[in-house]
Every structure is written in structure tokens, then in C-alpha cells.
Scaffold this active site. Structure first.
Site, mmCIF file in Angstrom:
data_model
loop_
_atom_site.group_PDB
_atom_site.id
_atom_site.type_symbol
_atom_site.label_atom_id
_atom_site.label_comp_id
_atom_site.label_asym_id
_atom_site.label_seq_id
_atom_site.Cartn_x
_atom_site.Cartn_y
_atom_site.Cartn_z
ATOM 1 N N CYS A 97 0.834 -1.210 0.000
ATOM 2 C CA CYS A 97 0.000 0.000 0.000
ATOM 3 C C CYS A 97 0.869 1.261 0.000
ATOM 4 O O CYS A 97 0.341 2.366 -0.115
ATOM 5 C CB CYS A 97 -0.939 0.022 1.204
ATOM 6 S SG CYS A 97 -1.259 -1.591 1.911
ATOM 7 N N HIS A 156 -9.112 4.584 -0.827
ATOM 8 C CA HIS A 156 -7.766 4.008 -0.727
ATOM 9 C C HIS A 156 -7.529 3.018 -1.876
ATOM 10 O O HIS A 156 -7.542 1.812 -1.680
ATOM 11 C CB HIS A 156 -7.639 3.325 0.649
ATOM 12 C CG HIS A 156 -6.321 2.684 0.917
ATOM 13 N ND1 HIS A 156 -5.137 3.113 0.373
ATOM 14 C CD2 HIS A 156 -5.988 1.622 1.714
ATOM 15 C CE1 HIS A 156 -4.138 2.340 0.812
ATOM 16 N NE2 HIS A 156 -4.636 1.431 1.616
#
Ligand SMILES: [Zn+2]
Lengths: 389, 135
Positions: free
Chosen positions: A83, A336
Site C-alpha cells: 500500500c 484508498h
């Protein structure tokens, strides 16, 4: 080492883009950033992405996207750090320009998640964890964060409600961001009643699965192209840039409730920028889960151990507060798209530092810090940006 | 579906018997084995079997699962602090989620983790259950 500036930004809305593919999303962000920067052809393209191989069946994004955005021939490569891929790509672009290897670099972050069914996405996200000793036990990435949250609540005697402020603030700020996935306010009651995903993490503790792309253009701060961009809309200088790492598995950490890599990358970035936490006007942190926001605030030096959650309870993190976070909605409410997030954070800080944040504009923001986290804290990338006027 | 037969074979000593390593320089027990001590960076390749006894450091009840685990939802996962020092990530078994608490004494047992499709292998490994007696 040369002084590096961000001279152009671009982004797509974050959401479920059923009508746009990964390459189209990247195209839209890169073309927008190049247009914003007044640049036709950069020297290199660095693409931050985590899951294109697993979720889209497509690797080799450097060449694919370079060609698709009209840059066939340039140096182009994909950078992966779970991420944290987006900010890791920015770090590589920064190194290239600061080191004098390239004069103009475009950095893009892109992720396409929503084409896949949820159990496939759950398995793919767990690749950020240790495959043999975490994911291989049937543990999801959410559950790893849930265990951190439960331990935090236990050690520091914090009730679950105490985290509500993170989600409420993120959703409140997303209302003013036309690119946010959830531009709707939520209440504390809604937070308390949200469905459990992995106890104690509920739906409103957690960032959504989504698609999106963002891009920035880097150039030496004293270059002609930077001077023109500065006159057109303002630019921001990168005055701190650092990556630090920790064990991938939570069970291998010295203290699972202390993000050592976040601490180390902040210390390096503060030293390079010659600033302290008190100088920072806004902090785009990695609120993939509300527990991560608390741990990040503590590791970065804005709160003592076990007290990060108090900043949410006291209103210190709001646009009017002492240290505004998630000013455009954060991972929680802007969304996200994992490998793109680190670049969205940078785009939003540049918006704030150049007076382009619309209704969420902070009145006198000079210094912004972004922190992008790969996995449950194994790769942490911190950037400090300064308005150049 | 990806089949991981060689991988599951390679880590059989870890999954069935909790075999880790011990660092001869600093004395720390290591699990999973990693051949270089994370505490002092010394080469650490002396095999060492852990007792399988420990305590729950933290836990979560999962309502969403990865591929291959959907049929078992909801289930409880935990971080277990082993007596010898290392922490492991594992599922809990033979216990109702409401009875789990931080600090609960647990012990390692061998259980089925998942099946890799109707014609694939059945994967066994460690899970932890409430400790039956003070052994
Ligand atoms: Zn050692």
C-alpha cells in the site's frame, strides 16, 4: 543534491470506475499532471502500483502506461511496496531529479480493484503481509489491523468509541473534495452501529475498496519549467523524503503497537527538512484503518504513546485543529486505491500549499507532511513539502 | 487457484511441530526460522522446537475471509506470545469467541487449515486452543 519541486498535479475521482480500465485511469491522471505542469515530454515515468498482476492480470505497467499516455520511448518502470507503492514511486522520482539523473519526471499511482470479487481482493491485499506465516493461517489484512486495535484498546484502556473522531473527521472533509469516494458526513451513532468486518474493526474504521489514479510532475526548483509553473499556480518543494522498513509480519516486531519504521522515516525526514512536528501545518497520514491513524500520530511525534486517539477525541485533527489530518477525506473517505494512495496524499498537500484545496483550504498552510504505509507498518515513506512563493 | 504443494512441504516442520531456531550468540529463540538472528544479525541455524505453550497477546473474530477460507467464517485469529519469547499468528480453535480474552493460556494443536479445491491438497497446520491443563 538539487532542490526538487512538484510543478504539476493530476487525479481522477476515487470510486468504482466500471467504465474505465487501469490504463485509462492512469492516462487521465498523468495527462492532467503534465498539462498542469506545462510539460509535454518528461524524461521518465515511475508508476506506483500494488495489485495489477493479481487483480487485473497485467504487469509491466511502466511500458504499458508510458505508451498509453503518449510517452513511448521514455524510461518507465513500476515500483511496488504494497500500500506504500505510490509514495515509494515518488521517492524514486525524487532521487532521480535530486541526483541530477533526470530533469523532469512524472510519478503516477494507479490501482484498479473493483473489477474483482471481494474474496479475491481480500486474498490479494493479504499479500502485503507475510504469506507463509500470516496470510497462510487464513488471516486477512483487516484482521491483522484488528488485532493491533484490540491490543491498543487493552493496553491503553481506550474504548472503541474513542476512535470515532477519525472517521467523522475524514467524512466531514471528504464533503469538500469533488474527487472523494464518500463525500457524505457520518455521525458518531452511525460509527457505533456499523457492521463488524474483523472485530473490533467495523465498516467505518476501514477504508473502502476502490479505483483511482493520481500523478505529480517533478523538476528542479530553479528550473525554467518550475518558474513558469510557479507563476501559473504555485509549486511545492520537497524538503524531506525518507523510506524506512520493519518486519513484514506483526509477530516479528519488537513492540507491535509502536510503528518503528514510521518513527525512523519521520526522524530522517525531519532532519533533512530541519523541522520538528510543531512546524507541520497538515499531516496526510495513512488512515487505512483508524488504529493506523492513532499509531501514525504517535510515531510521528504528535502524541505520546497511547494518546494518539485523544487528538481525534479533542478535535485537534480537524481543519481548524492543531494538526489537521485527512484534509481531503483521507484513505477512509477520499478512498484508498492502494498503490495510488501515496500519490493522492502528495497531490492533496500540493493543493493545500498552493491554495487549490477549495472549501477545505487551510488559511495559512506552509508545511505539509505525507506518510504512506506499506502493509501493517513494514514500509513507511514520509515526505515533507514546503510552499514556494 | 494456485497450488502450493512444495511450499507447504518446505514448512512442514514449522506447521506440524513448531520447529524454529536458536541463536547461539544471544540465546534468543526464533520462530519462524530465518537463519540470521534479527536481534544480533548472527547466523542462527540451530534447530529448536518450541513447546507450543503461550498466551493470547491479541485476537480478532473475522467475518470476511480470503479465498479458500470462506466456508469457515466467522473464525477467531490471534497473536500468541509463546513461552520461549517469539510471537506467532494463528487461528484459535475449540473455543467460543466470547470466551477468548487477552492473556488466555493456550497450547498448539494440529488442525485442518483449508482445502485447495475439491481435487487439491488438504492443508494442515497449527492452531491454538485453551490450555487443557497446567503442563
Ligand atoms: Zn542473536
Amino acid at each position: 543534491m538539487r532542490d526538487v519541486a512538484i510543478i504539476g498535479i493530476g487525479q481522477t475521482p476515487v470510486g468504482e470506475h466500471w467504465d474505465r480500465s487501469l490504463r485509462h485511469l492512469a492516462h487521465d491522471a498523468v495527462r492532467a499532471a503534465l498539462h498542469d505542469a506545462g510539460v509535454e515530454r518528461p524524461d521518465a515515468l515511475y508508476v506506483g502500483n500494488m495489485l495489477s498482476g493479481e487483480l487485473v492480470g497485467q504487469e509491466h505497467l511502466g511500458a504499458l502506461i508510458a505508451d498509453f499516455v503518449g510517452l513511448r520511448g521514455v524510461e518507465a518502470v513500476k515500483i511496488e511496496a504494497a500500500c506504500g507503492s505510490g509514495a515509494a514511486a515518488l521517492r524514486m522520482g525524487y532521487i532521480a531529479v535530486a541526483g541530477g539523473i533526470h530533469d523532469v519526471v512524472v510519478v503516477a499511482g494507479v490501482e484498479k480493484m473493483t473489477d474483482s470479487p471481494s474474496e479475491v481482493i481480500t486474498s490479494a491485499l493479504a499479500m502485503a503481509a507475510d504469506q507463509e506465516y500470516e496470510a497462510g493461517q487464513g488471516i486477512s489484512f483487516v484482521a491483522l489491523n484488528a488485532m493491533l486495535m484490540r491490543r491498543y484498546m487493552h493496553e491503553f484502556r481506550v474504548p472503541h468509541d474513542a476512535f470515532a473522531g477519525f472517521a467523522v473527521n475524514a467524512h466531514h472533509n471528504a464533503v469538500g473534495n469533488p474527487n472523494a469516494m464518500f463525500p457524505r458526513p457520518i455521525t458518531v451513532e452511525a460509527y457505533q452501529q456499523a457492521a463488524m468486518i474483523a472485530d473490533p474493526i467495523n465498516l467505518l474504521d476501514s477504508s473502502p475498496v476502490c479505483d483511482g489514479a493520481a500523478a505529480v510532475v517533478l523538476a528542479p526548483a530553479d528550473s525554467e519549467v518550475a518558474r513558469r509553473a510557479r507563476q501559473a499556480h504555485g509549486i511545492a518543494r520537497i524538503i524531506g523524503s525518507a523510506i524506512a522498513t520493519d518486519s513484514v509480519a506483526i509477530h516479528d516486531r519488537r513492540d507491535p503497537l509502536f510503528l518503528e519504521a514510521a518513527f525512523l522515516s519521520c526522524q530522517k525526514a525531519y532532519a533533512q527538512a530541519q523541522v520538528t512536528p510543531a512546524d507541520i501545518d497538515l499531516f496526510e497520514l495513512h488512515d487505512a484503518f483508524s488504529i493506523m491513524a492513532a499509531l501514525s500520530l504517535e510515531a510521528a511525534g504528535f502524541a505520546r504513546r497511547g494518546e494518539g486517539v485523544r487528538l481525534a477525541m479533542n478535535g485537534d485533527i480537524t481543519l481548524e485543529g492543531r494538526i489537521p489530518i485527512s484534509t481531503m477525506g483521507g484513505l477512509k473517505a477520499r478512498g484508498h486505491p492502494v498503490g495510488a494512495t501515496g500519490v493522492y496524499q502528495i497531490v492533496e498537500i500540493v493543493q493545500q500549499l498552493t491554495g487549490r484545496a477549495g472549501p477545505n483550504q487551510l488559511p495559512s498552510a506552509r508545511l505539509g507532511m505525507a506518510q504512506n504505509i506499506g502493509g501493517s507498518g513494514a514500509t513507511v515513506i514520509t515526505h515533507i513539502l514546503e510552499a514556494a512563493d | 487457484m494456485v497450488v502450493h504443494i512444495p511450499r507447504n512441504w518446505r514448512i512442514r516442520q514449522q506447521r506440524y511441530r513448531l520447529v524454529g531456531e536458536r541463536c547461539e550468540r544471544c540465546g534468543n529463540a526464533l520462530f519462524p526460522p530465518r537463519d540470521t538472528c534479527p536481534h544480533c544479525a548472527e547466523s542462527a541455524q540451530t534447530s529448536y522446537m518450541l513447546s507450543g505453550r503461550g498466551q493470547v497477546y491479541s485476537y480478532s473474530v473475522m467475518y470476511d475471509g480470503p479465498q479458500g477460507y470462506e466456508a469457515y467464517l466467522p473464525y477467531t485469529v490471534a497473536l500468541i506470545k509463546l513461552e520461549e519469547g517469539p510471537m506467532v499468528t494463528a487461528q484459535l480453535t475449540d473455543v467460543h469467541p466470547d470466551e477468548v480474552h487477552i492473556g488466555m493460556p493456550v497450547e498448539m494443536v494440529t488442525r485442518k487449515l483449508t482445502e485447495e479445491g475439491p481435487e487439491g491438497q488438504i492443508v494442515y497446520g497449527y492452531k491454538f486452543r485453551p490450555r487443557l491443563r497446567a503442563n
